[in-house]
Design a protein around this motif. Structure first.
Motif, PDB file in Angstrom:
ATOM      1  N   TYR A   1      -6.714  40.453  -2.006  1.00  0.00           N
ATOM      2  CA  TYR A   1      -7.796  41.266  -2.572  1.00  0.00           C
ATOM      3  C   TYR A   1      -7.346  42.680  -2.921  1.00  0.00           C
ATOM      4  O   TYR A   1      -8.132  43.461  -3.479  1.00  0.00           O
ATOM      5  CB  TYR A   1      -8.984  41.308  -1.615  1.00  0.00           C
ATOM      6  CG  TYR A   1      -9.889  40.110  -1.769  1.00  0.00           C
ATOM      7  CD1 TYR A   1     -10.850  40.064  -2.765  1.00  0.00           C
ATOM      8  CD2 TYR A   1      -9.764  39.012  -0.930  1.00  0.00           C
ATOM      9  CE1 TYR A   1     -11.681  38.968  -2.922  1.00  0.00           C
ATOM     10  CE2 TYR A   1     -10.584  37.904  -1.078  1.00  0.00           C
ATOM     11  CZ  TYR A   1     -11.534  37.882  -2.075  1.00  0.00           C
ATOM     12  OH  TYR A   1     -12.343  36.782  -2.236  1.00  0.00           O
TER      13      TYR A   1
ATOM     14  N   ALA B   1      -9.283  34.697  -3.322  1.00  0.00           N
ATOM     15  CA  ALA B   1      -9.416  33.937  -2.080  1.00  0.00           C
ATOM     16  C   ALA B   1      -8.607  32.642  -2.125  1.00  0.00           C
ATOM     17  O   ALA B   1      -7.984  32.246  -1.129  1.00  0.00           O
ATOM     18  CB  ALA B   1     -10.881  33.633  -1.799  1.00  0.00           C
TER      19      ALA B   1
ATOM     20  N   SER C   1      -4.150  34.755   1.404  1.00  0.00           N
ATOM     21  CA  SER C   1      -4.566  35.618   2.508  1.00  0.00           C
ATOM     22  C   SER C   1      -5.478  36.714   1.982  1.00  0.00           C
ATOM     23  O   SER C   1      -5.558  36.971   0.772  1.00  0.00           O
ATOM     24  CB  SER C   1      -3.340  36.231   3.188  1.00  0.00           C
ATOM     25  OG  SER C   1      -2.698  37.146   2.316  1.00  0.00           O
ATOM     26  N   SER C   2      -6.148  37.377   2.885  1.00  0.00           N
ATOM     27  CA  SER C   2      -7.068  38.443   2.473  1.00  0.00           C
ATOM     28  C   SER C   2      -6.344  39.599   1.801  1.00  0.00           C
ATOM     29  O   SER C   2      -6.973  40.391   1.082  1.00  0.00           O
ATOM     30  CB  SER C   2      -7.842  38.961   3.690  1.00  0.00           C
ATOM     31  OG  SER C   2      -6.939  39.421   4.696  1.00  0.00           O
TER      32      SER C   2
END
Length: 419
Positions: free
Chosen positions: A303, A276, A299-300
């Motif tokens: 992940y 994150a 950014s996401s």
């Protein structure tokens, strides 16, 4: 009058125990030399220092206890962060002595005696010998600047126990003690293979984390070298500092795995490095920490790194599928794959727990990831990867045959019953 004598099996056990005590003590001396010799080299490389050679021995001995997962303290500061690589070196050295002992004793006892000799002679004798040497080493730290904690002495038994476990808990080895093979016979037929594959999977996960660490260091080598030059050390003293950081690369590998799993890790109180964001904060002046990312919000899409442990799980599932024959038993296939993945994650969890701890006070009182969230995340990701592979293979086999007829999926042992 005839003289009474001990039964042959009692004499064999007592003889093995005596040999094990000697081997355990020699193994402890070998691991002790691993840290004390560099400490003496560091003392020789710094002639301007005011400390004597015995102080170097005391510091090296204190580090020896830290390498066993124990804490040391002095002047109000507690150090409990175990260098994972140093711990693994200790286990390797100890296992070499244990292997020599087991090979010697196994050659002179019968198959029927071997289980009793190993259980009552070799295992307790080796641990007693190692712990006895640790008791002597603890005396060397008296009056030193840093001393081991109260639990440090019995805690050193962790290394010989792990080393002997690595050597003896091998259900597929014909020389394994009978009681070990008996333990595994009580479980499913696939358990011995899943056990071995799980430990191989732990090496895969650890290697993945270590590869990322090495890559980060290479990409940020200029910053790492800049921090190292600020010390102004002589070549010999600089080599000791580099060696100390190499011993911490194993810790960094577990921290990277915590990042790849999702929860992330911290270097100091209030800091966090996760998919994150990276908020390292004020870090200690350690050159290798120059490879850490700077302040940033991700950014996401970051992940997506969780695919790394997932793919490791896929590979574990492929190993299970290659080494075992399930004969259409999908439930056994899924269960064996899940157990292998859980064993791999459990071993990584132990290393992560050892690699956490304190290296100072205040902000440095807790360094590393939170173990339970990391282990839980890794378990889900690795097992999911293995289960996806197992389910896909089961679907392919059913689609190619149209029925659940016996299908050869590997060259290993039988793991399921034919329908």
């Amino acid at each position: 009058m005839s003289q009474l004598s001990n039964p042959p099996h009692v004499s064999a056990t007592a003889s093995a125990r005596s040999a094990a005590i000697r081997s355990g003590a020699l193994a402890a001396i070998g691991t002790w030399a691993v840290v004390v010799l560099p400490a003496l080299v560091g003392w020789l490389a710094a002639p301007e220092g005011s400390l004597g050679w015995f102080s170097a021995v005391q510091v090296g001995t204190a580090i020896w206890f830290v390498g066993h997962g124990q804490s040391i303290g002095g002047s109000g500061v507690t150090i409990s962060l175990t260098p994972v690589a140093l711990f693994l070196v200790f286990v390797y050295v100890t296992a070499r002595w244990g292997r020599r002992l087991i090979g010697t004793e196994r050659a002179i006892v019968s198959e029927g005696e071997w289980g009793r000799v190993a259980r009552l002679g070799i295992v307790p004798g080796f641990v007693i010998g190692y712990s006895g040497a640790a008791a002597v080493f603890s005396l060397l730290t008296l009056g030193g600047s840093v001393t081991p904690g109260v639990a440090a002495l019995p805690g050193t038994a962790l290394v010989p126990v792990v080393a002997l476990g690595y050597l003896l808990l091998r259900p597929g080895d014909p020389d394994a003690p009978g009681f070990v093979r008996g333990w595994f016979r009580r479980g499913p037929a696939w358990l011995p293979s899943a056990w071995a594959i799980g430990w191989r999977g732990a090496g895969l996960l650890f290697g993945a984390g270590l590869a990322v660490v090495v890559l980060r260091i290479l990409l940020n080598l200029d910053e790492v070298l800049r921090i190292h030059r600020e010390y102004g050390l002589s070549p010999a003293a600089g080599a000791i500092v580099v060696l100390a950081q190499v011993m911490l690369l194993g810790n960094a590998a577990t921290w990277v795995l915590a990042f790849l799993a999702g929860p992330g890790f911290s270097i100091a109180a209030g800091s966090v490095i996760s998919p994150a964001a990276a908020h390292p904060g004020l870090m200690p002046l350690v050159p290798v920490l120059g490879a850490l990312p700077g302040e940033a919000d991700y950014s996401s899409a970051m992940y997506a790194v969780v695919l790394v442990p997932f793919l490791c799980g896929v590979l574990i599932g492929r190993w299970v599928d290659r080494d075992l024959e399930f004969f259409g038993n999908t439930r056994a296939r899924l269960l064996a794959t899940s157990v292998a993945g859980a064993i791999a994650v459990g071993a990584i969890g132990l290393l992560t727990w050892l690699g956490n701890g304190s290296i100072g006070v205040e902000r440095l009182a807790s360094v590393g990831p939170a173990v339970l969230p990391v282990v839980a995340a890794l378990l889900v990701e690795v097992v999911a990867g293995g289960v996806v592979w197992a389910a896909w293979r089961a679907w392919v086999e059913r689609g190619s045959t149209g029925t659940a007829t016996p299908t050869r999926t590997g060259s290993g042992s039988r793991a399921g019953s034919a329908p």
